[in-house]
Design a protein around this motif. Sequence first.
Motif, PDB file in Angstrom:
ATOM      1  N   HIS A   1      17.790  51.776   9.816  1.00  0.00           N
ATOM      2  CA  HIS A   1      18.708  50.630   9.875  1.00  0.00           C
ATOM      3  C   HIS A   1      20.158  51.060  10.104  1.00  0.00           C
ATOM      4  O   HIS A   1      21.041  50.819   9.270  1.00  0.00           O
ATOM      5  CB  HIS A   1      18.610  49.802   8.591  1.00  0.00           C
ATOM      6  N   PRO A   2      20.447  51.718  11.225  1.00  0.00           N
ATOM      7  CA  PRO A   2      21.827  52.156  11.489  1.00  0.00           C
ATOM      8  C   PRO A   2      22.772  50.977  11.657  1.00  0.00           C
ATOM      9  O   PRO A   2      22.416  49.952  12.247  1.00  0.00           O
ATOM     10  CB  PRO A   2      21.693  52.949  12.783  1.00  0.00           C
ATOM     11  N   ARG A   3      23.961  51.139  11.142  1.00  0.00           N
ATOM     12  CA  ARG A   3      24.963  50.072  11.248  1.00  0.00           C
ATOM     13  C   ARG A   3      25.668  50.118  12.600  1.00  0.00           C
ATOM     14  O   ARG A   3      26.256  49.121  13.048  1.00  0.00           O
ATOM     15  CB  ARG A   3      25.968  50.184  10.115  1.00  0.00           C
ATOM     16  N   ALA A   4      25.658  51.285  13.246  1.00  0.00           N
ATOM     17  CA  ALA A   4      26.261  51.446  14.566  1.00  0.00           C
ATOM     18  C   ALA A   4      25.782  52.765  15.156  1.00  0.00           C
ATOM     19  O   ALA A   4      25.236  53.615  14.448  1.00  0.00           O
ATOM     20  CB  ALA A   4      27.783  51.433  14.477  1.00  0.00           C
TER      21      ALA A   4
ATOM     22  N   GLU B   1      18.228  51.051  23.588  1.00  0.00           N
ATOM     23  CA  GLU B   1      17.568  51.607  22.407  1.00  0.00           C
ATOM     24  C   GLU B   1      17.659  50.687  21.202  1.00  0.00           C
ATOM     25  O   GLU B   1      16.786  50.667  20.350  1.00  0.00           O
ATOM     26  CB  GLU B   1      18.171  52.965  22.048  1.00  0.00           C
ATOM     27  N   GLY B   2      18.750  49.940  21.095  1.00  0.00           N
ATOM     28  CA  GLY B   2      18.923  49.063  19.935  1.00  0.00           C
ATOM     29  C   GLY B   2      20.080  48.105  20.131  1.00  0.00           C
ATOM     30  O   GLY B   2      20.803  48.160  21.136  1.00  0.00           O
ATOM     31  N   THR B   3      20.252  47.245  19.153  1.00  0.00           N
ATOM     32  CA  THR B   3      21.292  46.221  19.244  1.00  0.00           C
ATOM     33  C   THR B   3      22.511  46.562  18.400  1.00  0.00           C
ATOM     34  O   THR B   3      23.444  45.769  18.313  1.00  0.00           O
ATOM     35  CB  THR B   3      20.733  44.866  18.765  1.00  0.00           C
ATOM     36  N   ALA B   4      22.518  47.739  17.764  1.00  0.00           N
ATOM     37  CA  ALA B   4      23.643  48.112  16.911  1.00  0.00           C
ATOM     38  C   ALA B   4      24.913  48.279  17.735  1.00  0.00           C
ATOM     39  O   ALA B   4      24.852  48.661  18.907  1.00  0.00           O
ATOM     40  CB  ALA B   4      23.325  49.408  16.164  1.00  0.00           C
TER      41      ALA B   4
ATOM     42  N   ARG C   1      25.934  58.155   6.261  1.00  0.00           N
ATOM     43  CA  ARG C   1      26.754  56.944   6.171  1.00  0.00           C
ATOM     44  C   ARG C   1      26.169  55.828   7.034  1.00  0.00           C
ATOM     45  O   ARG C   1      26.834  54.858   7.337  1.00  0.00           O
ATOM     46  CB  ARG C   1      28.191  57.266   6.595  1.00  0.00           C
ATOM     47  N   HIS C   2      24.928  56.022   7.457  1.00  0.00           N
ATOM     48  CA  HIS C   2      24.155  55.008   8.189  1.00  0.00           C
ATOM     49  C   HIS C   2      24.652  54.775   9.614  1.00  0.00           C
ATOM     50  O   HIS C   2      24.560  53.667  10.148  1.00  0.00           O
ATOM     51  CB  HIS C   2      24.119  53.689   7.410  1.00  0.00           C
TER      52      HIS C   2
ATOM     53  N   LYS D   1      37.462  58.800   6.071  1.00  0.00           N
ATOM     54  CA  LYS D   1      38.586  57.993   6.565  1.00  0.00           C
ATOM     55  C   LYS D   1      38.272  57.341   7.911  1.00  0.00           C
ATOM     56  O   LYS D   1      38.644  56.188   8.151  1.00  0.00           O
ATOM     57  CB  LYS D   1      39.834  58.863   6.658  1.00  0.00           C
ATOM     58  N   ILE D   2      37.588  58.073   8.779  1.00  0.00           N
ATOM     59  CA  ILE D   2      37.199  57.476  10.063  1.00  0.00           C
ATOM     60  C   ILE D   2      36.185  56.363   9.843  1.00  0.00           C
ATOM     61  O   ILE D   2      36.266  55.297  10.470  1.00  0.00           O
ATOM     62  CB  ILE D   2      36.624  58.548  11.009  1.00  0.00           C
ATOM     63  N   SER D   3      35.236  56.592   8.939  1.00  0.00           N
ATOM     64  CA  SER D   3      34.226  55.581   8.636  1.00  0.00           C
ATOM     65  C   SER D   3      34.866  54.302   8.107  1.00  0.00           C
ATOM     66  O   SER D   3      34.425  53.191   8.433  1.00  0.00           O
ATOM     67  CB  SER D   3      33.227  56.121   7.606  1.00  0.00           C
TER      68      SER D   3
END
Length: 283
Positions: free
Chosen positions: A70-73, A148-151, A110-111, A273-275
């Motif tokens: 379940h990647p967030r991006a 590959e996905g909708t993220a 961090r997903h 910090k980037i996240s």
Amino acid sequence: MPVKLMWKYLYNAAAILFFSALAPIAVHAQSHPAPGIPISSINSGMNERVVNIPLRDGGSVRALLCTPAHPRATLIMFPGGSGDIGLEQNGSIRHGNNFVVRTRGLWNQRHYAVLIPDTINHVNLRGHRSSASYARVIDDILTFVHKEGTAPVFLFGTSQGAIAAVNGAAHTPPGTLSGVVVSEAVSVMGGSKETVFSLPLQDIPAPVLIVANQTDRCNVAPPHNADRIAASMTGSPDVQILRVTGGLTQSKKTCGSLSPHGYFGIEDDVITKISAWMETKLK
């Protein structure tokens, strides 16, 4: 048994027991990373697999795809240097010290899914990242990722790789990207004969984060140029500068991966910090 012979027997027996006890310790010690090498450089990402992305101009580009559940991006990450990470079809990597390569597992935690493209046939990318032909390669990579996905998708380039990220972003229609991250961007002309200023920075329609390490001593990526880069991105709706400090030096060169230029020793802090910035673009 003579006393002298008995003592010799006891000595040999004690030596055998002593070194037998040490053997497991020695084996265990060899399983640890060498001193000075960050744990993240030897940790693979989640669900790693090699993908061969077809290109419109013919052939394909090999890439490493690391995908948590379940990647967030998805982060398309462009390494610096020559761009060649030595990725083989079996997943082995010959050059894994670059910041975006050695931290892929940390991003997965961090997903964030991570896609790291290698160079085509391991060709040196210096001098070619700002070309129209490489912009088409990045567009083909983006097409693959969206299938590959909708993220949501971010472009992320470090050092010389920042030129690639900027090239892709400047030729991408509005709404395609959630954001662009350029870290320790090459902004002073050097041996590659190209910088981020070789591209139309004003044409980037996506939000941008510029990361600059105040401790970086790389001559072609001075941190003070972050303001000039930001000022040139007039087409972006949101440009921010993240200034960080610190890092250790193990590389022989100031532009090496294991130095402040590559955030060596401060990986967790920089990624956190980037996240935090990327999370604001996902709401």
